[in-house]
Design an enzyme around this catalytic site. Structure first.
Site, PDB file in Angstrom:
ATOM      1  CG  PHE A 134      -2.600  13.107   3.927  1.00  0.00           C
ATOM      2  CD1 PHE A 134      -2.581  13.800   2.506  1.00  0.00           C
ATOM      3  CD2 PHE A 134      -2.026  12.161   4.094  1.00  0.00           C
ATOM      4  CE1 PHE A 134      -1.940  13.283   1.691  1.00  0.00           C
ATOM      5  CE2 PHE A 134      -1.123  11.256   2.991  1.00  0.00           C
ATOM      6  CZ  PHE A 134      -1.214  12.032   1.696  1.00  0.00           C
ATOM      7  CE  LYS A 135       2.057  14.992   0.320  1.00  0.00           C
ATOM      8  NZ  LYS A 135       0.718  15.492  -0.306  1.00  0.00           N
ATOM      9  CG  ASP A 136       0.875  18.300   8.901  1.00  0.00           C
ATOM     10  OD1 ASP A 136       2.023  18.484   8.682  1.00  0.00           O
ATOM     11  OD2 ASP A 136      -0.202  19.248   9.065  1.00  0.00           O
TER      12      ASP A 136
END
Ligand SMILES: *Cc1c(COP(=O)(O)O)cnc(C)c1O
Length: 486
Positions: A134-136
């Site tokens: 999800f950090k993308d």
């Protein structure tokens, strides 16, 4: 609040144009600790951690309830293009819209994020970006914002980071190939997974520098903190960080909570696998902005400082346990200060007193258990995590990664305890193929993903350094010299 509303108010109040100009730049940022205020978005972006040691927050939170009717029909990128500009008033709005759509062009899913229904529990898949976590969602946008702001100002930025796994590759992917940025990522030798190492070190762009440090993750972090504490060195080499306290990361994450809440049949409950509290804090802001959100469930693994806080009101550091969900193996959640700030009704003095006590003694209390109507927390152990992965695979032929499995277990438990039905959305923070060993242990098979398979056999670009701050500083200076001469 939109600019139109502002002009309307101005006209009604009979304010002159000078006042209007002041109002025009209404979105400012200040520090939770009260010593930094009146920053524009771009300055907040570049500052990261506030210079008084606090975290930057917007001076006001826009109320979006009048827009929700219209926003319901928007796809992810369109919603991002409506929501994000409410917090940014110093980037041209057409340019900003372009940066947002470019950021999400790198995602493999048609609508960037996806919702899967597993019998009463929806899974919000946030892992369709280039590094499958999800950090993308935040770091792809952060990279574009940096590129734009640095370009406008004619500045450079040299990012120094320490990673235990996921953040490093997502940060690298967000800025690879950019000419105004060099990125240096330290990781502990032999202690990140082989796949995570491949994700970082197979990036061939000249501005990416991976440092395999002969030490632990703590050593990497200590070196980073010490380098940043040297104000002269930091300024001379234009060093910055991209860690999860950067306001722009929180901002980008608000979008998917809004998006998913508008697709729920009733007010949504989100269950968020939590480490540094950045992701769930974005959900908290979405709720405060007026999105239809009923409850937030903070799922933790054995590192349960947050679960203990929500049960007792005492925030007390514990020992770090290694679990199957390493991105959540965190005792002190760096974004929690933002939540406390709102808990203390934005009273910086009370917040500073709390943080000082916590820093000095490893423990601080808000006096009584907090009201858990909006937010509560559940700690999930290894056995429960494995069982969740196994059960979901058996029942739904759906594979959870171990972080999402922590959330899934917490969500099932919450549903069982609720007397009335509710829509519950578990936030899927990583693709299961990133954690093949844990999935194998739970389900008996090893998940794969073409993006990861494609990395196997590629050349790794990394420099091994001893666990020594001098060695890291010298390496940085040499590389930057080379970049300047190239
Ligand atoms: C970073 C991360 C988390 C924790 O998110 P926070 O914003 O730090 O709470 C959870 N799961 C995965 C897979 C992550 O990479």
């Amino acid at each position: 609040m939109s600019c139109q509303n502002f002009y309307f108010n101005d006209a009604r109040d009979g304010l002159n144009w000078r006042t209007r100009l002041v109002f025009r730049s209404f979105m400012k940022y200040k520090s939770t600790r009260g010593q930094v205020a009146d920053l524009g978005f771009s300055d907040a972006l570049l500052m990261g951690l506030a210079s008084d040691g606090g975290l930057l927050v917007p001076e006001n939170i826009p109320d979006v309830r009048p827009e929700l009717e219209h926003w319901r029909d928007l796809n992810f990128v369109e919603l991002a293009q409506e929501l994000i500009p409410k917090f940014i008033d110093d980037i041209d709005s057409q340019i900003l819209r372009g940066l947002i759509s470019e950021s999400y062009a790198s995602f493999s899913h048609a609508d960037v994020v996806a919702l899967q229904d597993l019998d009463g529990i929806s899974v919000l898949e946030l892992f369709h970006g280039p590094t499958l976590a999800f950090k993308d969602v935040a770091l792809q946008l952060l990279g574009k914002l940096f590129e734009h702001v640095l370009g406008e100002r004619g500045q450079r930025l040299n990012i120094l980071g320490a990673t235990s796994g996921d953040t490093g590759s997502a940060a690298i992917d967000g800025v690879r190939g950019q000419k105004n940025i060099d990125i240096f990522i330290m990781y502990p030798k032999g202690r990140v997974s082989p796949l995570q190492e491949l994700q970082m070190t197979t990036v061939a762009d000249d501005n990416v520098h991976c440092i395999e440090l002969d030490g632990s993750f703590d050593d990497c972090q200590n070196i980073m903190k010490t380098v940043f504490a040297d104000a002269h060195y930091k300024a001379t080499h234009q060093l910055g960080a991209v860690n999860s306290v950067n306001w722009a990361r929180v901002l980008a994450q608000i979008v998917y909570y809004g998006y998913a809440s508008l697709r729920s049949s009733a007010d949504a409950t989100f269950c968020v696998p939590t480490g540094n509290f950045g992701n769930v804090f974005a959900a908290y802001l979405a709720q405060r902005m007026g999105f239809p959100i009923a409850h937030l469930l903070v799922a933790t693994n054995d590192n349960d400082i947050l679960a203990r806080f929500f049960a007792t009101g005492v925030y007390a550091r514990g020992e770090v346990h290694q679990t199957l969900s390493p991105a959540m193996d965190i005792q002190v959640a760096s974004n929690f200060e933002r939540f406390l700030y709102y808990h203390f009704d934005r009273d910086s003095d009370r917040l500073v007193a709390f943080m000082q006590e916590f820093t000095a003694t490893g423990s601080a209390s808000i006096g009584a258990p907090p009201n858990t109507q909006l937010m509560s927390s559940v700690a999930v152990n290894t056995e429960q995590t494995l069982a969740a992965m196994r059960d979901v695979n058996q029942q739904f032929q759906y594979v959870l990664d171990p972080h999402t499995a922590v959330g899934y277990h917490a969500a099932r438990k919450h549903l069982d305890e609720m007397s009335k039905g509710t829509d519950i959305v578990v936030v899927a923070t990583a693709h299961p193929a990133k954690f093949p060993d844990a999935v194998q242990e739970a389900t008996g098979f090893e998940p794969t993903h073409p993006t990861l398979e494609a990395l196997k056999g590629l050349d790794m670009h990394r420099t091994a350094l001893p666990c020594d701050i001098g060695a890291v500083k010298t390496y940085l200076v040499e590389k930057l010299q080379m970049a300047r001469e190239a």
